[in-house]
Design an enzyme around this catalytic site. Structure first.
Site, PDB file in Angstrom:
ATOM      1  CB  VAL A 123      -8.391 -23.043  28.681  1.00 32.91           C
ATOM      2  CG1 VAL A 123      -7.125 -23.842  28.997  1.00 32.91           C
ATOM      3  CG2 VAL A 123      -8.631 -23.001  27.177  1.00 32.91           C
ATOM      4  CD  GLU A 124     -13.082 -24.394  34.061  1.00 31.79           C
ATOM      5  OE1 GLU A 124     -13.026 -24.821  35.223  1.00 31.79           O
ATOM      6  OE2 GLU A 124     -14.153 -24.137  33.467  1.00 31.79           O
TER       7      GLU A 124
END
Length: 380
Positions: A123-124
């Protein structure tokens, strides 16, 4: 999409409904407890047979789980190497419990279907400052995923990718300590360290993964009371190619003396509140970097930045006579950072990406790939 498997020296597939491996025991998940990790991200088909399987402990499949990935799973399990999913979750769904639960169920179903040993959660996306509830929901997503996987597969591995520093890189106001506690370990992506460049001005090209910047990021996590044993140091097997804003070179070779190479001013590309970013450059795999360096294009050859302890070189694009500057990592710079695993008592190493080497080219190219694997020994 299932594509035809490549013809490889090893063939482990068999047409059975429950287990696709020739040896059905290779569909069993790896039942090894915590160990020092060497994790590689697999993003190209067919290259896994060339990995150093005596060193790698986990392969994260960052691509379609096609027939080639299935064969890799069978082979990896024969070597006691885990193969895990890579899961992407949209932070916009964090406040929707039904979507969270559905996503976790989908990931577990995929793991069962593919005989995967767990999941690497990537998750960026930003979480805005002050959105503590959203940050807590992310921690809970990780915790629920871990609990669900561990309940079904006690030896499964649930990990999370974090930025090179916990200081809210790319406006990710995550609870790093909470995520570390909720997962088996964190993969610290100690690369793309020029993603937000606040100084100097004007924008200039710089190292993808500088030694001191990497150390600072790791220490930032440790200062949050995260055990070093929960940190895996991610390192780049790629670099960045930047086009410099010089006037086109009138010289045939366009080559500056080695001790007078000017800085490379680059286009201003703002990113997440920063004036400059590495988005002005183009990511290039290690194989491309080495071919450019070894060819006639590089000038005056490999150079070394003593501040960041990183290599770089210039070349002239003959199509428009523009100077380019390439920052990358090689066995020398990587060794300096791999040594941090022992010095800082980290959990291990990870590479983005394991398929960026030239495994099947010339004798020299294959030797270069071997050296990249050989230097892993300083960490393990």
């Amino acid at each position: 999409v299932v594509t035809a498997v490549l013809a490889l020296p090893y063939s482990s597939l068999a047409a059975t409904a429950d287990c696709p491996c020739r040896d059905k025991s290779h569909c069993n998940l790896i039942e090894i407890g915590p160990r020092q990790e060497v994790l590689g991200f697999s993003n190209h088909r067919g290259r896994w047979i060339h990995y150093d399987w005596t060193k790698i402990t986990t392969v994260a499949v960052f691509r379609d789980w096609d027939e080639d990935a299935v064969e890799m799973m069978c082979y990896a399990h024969s070597k006691n190497v885990r193969v895990v999913l890579v899961g992407f979750f949209d932070v916009a769904n964090l406040t929707h419990p039904d979507r969270v639960q559905s996503w976790i169920g989908d990931q577990l179903s995929k793991a069962v279907q593919f005989h995967a040993d767990g999941i690497n959660i990537d998750v960026e996306q930003p979480i805005a400052k002050g959105h503590a509830a959203e940050a807590e929901e992310l921690v809970q997503l990780v915790a629920k995923t871990r609990d669900t996987f561990h309940a079904r597969f006690p030896h499964s591995q649930v990990t999370f990718d974090v930025a090179w520093s916990p200081d809210h890189v790319d406006r990710r106001w995550y609870d790093a300590k909470g995520i570390a506690d909720a997962s088996d370990f964190l993969v610290v992506m100690s690369y793309d360290e020029q993603g937000q460049i606040y100084e100097p001005s004007p924008c200039v090209a710089g190292p993808n993964s500088g030694l001191q910047q990497t150390i600072g990021g790791l220490n930032g996590y440790i200062k949050l009371n995260i055990s070093p044993g929960k940190l895996v140091l991610g390192q780049p097997w790629y670099g960045y190619d930047y086009t410099c804003l010089d006037s086109p070179s009138e010289e045939p070779a366009g080559c500056a003396p080695r001790d007078k190479v000017p800085v490379c001013n680059i286009t201003t590309v703002p990113y997440e509140g920063a004036y400059c970013s590495d988005a002005a450059g183009t990511q290039k795999e290690y194989v491309w970097v080495m071919r450019m360096l070894e060819g006639n294009a590089s000038c005056p050859g490999r150079m070394w930045d003593a501040k960041s302890m990183a290599p770089y070189f210039d070349f002239i694009d003959q199509s428009d006579k523009r100077r380019h500057q390439v920052w990358y990592d090689d066995p020398v710079s990587l060794t300096l950072k791999y040594q941090l695993v022992q010095k800082m008592h980290l959990r291990g190493l990870a590479f983005w990406g394991t398929d960026f080497l030239d495994y099947e080219g010339t004798t020299e190219a294959k030797a270069e790939a071997k050296v990249m694997w050989d230097v892993v020994d300083v960490a393990i």
